[in-house]
Scaffold this motif. Structure first.
Motif, short mmCIF file in Angstrom:
data_model
loop_
_atom_site.label_atom_id
_atom_site.label_comp_id
_atom_site.label_asym_id
_atom_site.label_seq_id
_atom_site.Cartn_x
_atom_site.Cartn_y
_atom_site.Cartn_z
N LEU A 17 -71.86 4.47 20.42
CA LEU A 17 -70.86 3.71 19.65
C LEU A 17 -70.60 4.38 18.31
O LEU A 17 -69.46 4.40 17.83
CB LEU A 17 -71.35 2.28 19.45
CG LEU A 17 -71.34 1.38 20.69
CD1 LEU A 17 -71.95 0.03 20.37
CD2 LEU A 17 -69.92 1.22 21.23
N LEU A 53 -64.39 -1.96 17.22
CA LEU A 53 -64.85 -2.38 18.55
C LEU A 53 -63.71 -2.95 19.39
O LEU A 53 -63.64 -2.74 20.60
CB LEU A 53 -65.97 -3.42 18.41
CG LEU A 53 -67.35 -2.89 18.04
CD1 LEU A 53 -68.32 -4.02 17.78
CD2 LEU A 53 -67.88 -1.98 19.14
N GLY A 54 -62.80 -3.67 18.71
CA GLY A 54 -61.65 -4.20 19.44
C GLY A 54 -60.77 -3.09 20.00
O GLY A 54 -60.26 -3.21 21.13
N ASP A 55 -60.60 -2.02 19.23
CA ASP A 55 -59.82 -0.89 19.73
C ASP A 55 -60.51 -0.23 20.92
O ASP A 55 -59.86 0.22 21.87
CB ASP A 55 -59.63 0.15 18.62
CG ASP A 55 -58.85 -0.40 17.44
OD1 ASP A 55 -57.91 -1.18 17.67
OD2 ASP A 55 -59.19 -0.06 16.30
N LEU A 56 -61.85 -0.18 20.87
CA LEU A 56 -62.60 0.41 21.98
C LEU A 56 -62.41 -0.41 23.26
O LEU A 56 -62.22 0.13 24.34
CB LEU A 56 -64.07 0.49 21.61
CG LEU A 56 -64.99 1.27 22.55
CD1 LEU A 56 -64.56 2.71 22.67
CD2 LEU A 56 -66.44 1.18 22.07
N TRP A 57 -62.45 -1.73 23.12
CA TRP A 57 -62.23 -2.60 24.27
C TRP A 57 -60.80 -2.46 24.79
O TRP A 57 -60.58 -2.42 26.00
CB TRP A 57 -62.54 -4.04 23.90
CG TRP A 57 -62.22 -5.01 25.00
CD1 TRP A 57 -61.17 -5.86 25.09
CD2 TRP A 57 -62.97 -5.18 26.21
NE1 TRP A 57 -61.20 -6.57 26.25
CE2 TRP A 57 -62.30 -6.18 26.97
CE3 TRP A 57 -64.14 -4.63 26.72
CZ2 TRP A 57 -62.76 -6.60 28.21
CZ3 TRP A 57 -64.59 -5.04 27.96
CH2 TRP A 57 -63.91 -6.02 28.69
N ALA A 58 -59.85 -2.36 23.87
CA ALA A 58 -58.45 -2.20 24.29
C ALA A 58 -58.26 -0.89 25.03
O ALA A 58 -57.53 -0.83 26.04
CB ALA A 58 -57.54 -2.27 23.06
N ALA A 71 -60.56 0.65 26.77
CA ALA A 71 -61.21 0.52 28.07
C ALA A 71 -60.35 -0.26 29.06
O ALA A 71 -60.39 -0.01 30.27
CB ALA A 71 -62.56 -0.16 27.91
N THR A 72 -59.57 -1.21 28.57
CA THR A 72 -58.72 -2.03 29.43
C THR A 72 -57.30 -1.49 29.55
O THR A 72 -56.47 -2.09 30.24
CB THR A 72 -58.67 -3.47 28.91
OG1 THR A 72 -58.19 -3.48 27.55
CG2 THR A 72 -60.05 -4.10 28.96
N ALA A 121 -54.71 -0.19 24.56
CA ALA A 121 -54.80 0.34 23.21
C ALA A 121 -53.52 1.07 22.82
O ALA A 121 -52.71 1.47 23.66
CB ALA A 121 -55.99 1.30 23.10
#
Length: 358
Positions: free
Chosen positions: A54, A66-71, A73-74, A77
């Motif tokens: 991370l 972290l929100g950008d990382l999740w975006a 991944a889905t 982003a």
């Protein structure tokens, strides 16, 4: 009909050494055996890769949360964030894990076979040989990145063959002879590398020097995937001969007495270790310290009697990813290639190792 099987299982459990766990499939067609403490150490090290990973993904000149990382991944982003993560930081992280694991396993095999803590591919010249192949490709043939990687692998393999031939030429393949011959070969190849650098054009020399320092910068998936595939494919091969390696650490005579095919085990293990070191060097350039220290550290932490291949892979990955993170966040806004950071750490570790009289 079940009672005899249960009795045999209990007898086998009673005869196992303390701290050993055996998992069997129904019908006991497959049995996996491991020591609990080294397995726990390897698991903790793998978990440690999560915060380190991370750190690599989220920190840098381009701020990512972290929100950008999740975006990313889905698949939701922003394009700029997706590009930074997918094309720069993710390959860098995977490169650190794959190269670190490859070097850790390679060092474990060489130290096990030579029965010497200095039996590491960066100490006994194999990494220097891979660097020679890459430098020739860059300076003489002006090869593209894939050609440089292929030349590095070839250089490492040829160096291993040279060291092996010279080590066996005196009638002895002892560990100390391999180490001494390897150090001599590494010194000679290092001089060749310096000679090539001093007689090259400025732009070509700069490109070669950037590769020689050892770095994970600007590594794309095309440079990373070969080493990752090599680790995934070759580590199970080593696990298949790990028992023979462990017995071989006690000596060739003892290994032969218990039925270990010494020649086959040594050949397979050395071939895999050389390939892993060569692929790692082809991806990141010469990286010091990791192959030297990883097997010793995991042995001391796990209090194991023999080298742990999985543990060495895990701690090698942790060491290189952590060193890469440090290299990006040095004080006073300084930055340095990860190879220089590991080189400094390796020098300190080597002095400590020699100071202990090992």
């Amino acid at each position: 009909m079940s009672a005899p099987v249960q009795t045999e299982t209990r007898d086998a459990a009673a005869s196992r050494p303390a701290g050993v766990t055996v998992w069997r499939t129904p019908g006991e067609r497959i049995a996996l055996r491991w020591r609990r403490r080294p397995a726990i150490v390897a698991s903790v090290l793998l978990l440690l890769l999560i915060p380190l990973g991370l750190g690599v993904l989220l920190t840098g000149t381009f701020q990512i949360g972290l929100g950008d990382l999740w975006a990313a991944a889905t698949g939701t982003a922003e394009p700029s964030i997706a590009r930074v993560l997918g094309l720069i930081r993710a390959p860098r992280l995977v490169a650190g894990i794959a190269v670190g694991a490859a070097l850790g396993v390679s060092g474990a095999v060489f130290q096990s076979i030579t029965r010497n803590p200095l039996g590491s591919p960066d100490i006994i010249g194999f990494v220097t040989g891979a660097a020679t192949g890459a430098i020739v490709a860059i300076l003489v043939f002006e090869a593209p990145p894939w050609g440089v990687s292929a030349a590095a692998v070839l250089g490492g393999v040829l160096t291993a063959l040279l060291v092996g031939a010279l080590s066996l030429g005196g009638g002895s393949g002892g560990g100390y002879r391999i180490v001494l011959v390897g150090i001599g070969a590494g010194a000679l190849l290092g001089a060749v590398n310096d000679l090539l650098m001093t007689h090259s054009q400025r732009d070509e020399a700069l490109a070669a020097q950037m590769w020689l320092v050892g770095t994970l910068n600007a590594r794309g998936w095309s440079e990373v995937l070969p080493t990752l595939i090599a680790v995934v494919v070759l580590l199970p091969v080593l696990l298949g001969v790990r028992h023979g390696l462990a017995v071989l650490e006690l000596g060739e005579d003892q290994a032969r007495q218990v039925g270990v095919p010494v020649g086959a085990v040594r050949l397979i293990a050395l071939a895999v270790a050389v390939a892993l070191a060569a692929f790692a060097t082809a991806t990141a350039g010469p990286i010091a310290f990791v192959a030297l220290a990883a097997p010793q550290l995991v042995t001391r932490i796990g209090k194991a009697t023999s080298v742990s291949l999985v543990g060495s892979a895990a701690i090698g990955a942790v060491l290189l990813v952590a060193a890469d993170l440090v290299s990006q966040h040095l004080p006073l806004n300084l930055s340095a290639p990860v190879g220089l950071v590991t080189g400094v750490l390796g020098g300190v570790y080597l002095l400590w190792l020699l100071g202990r009289g090992r």
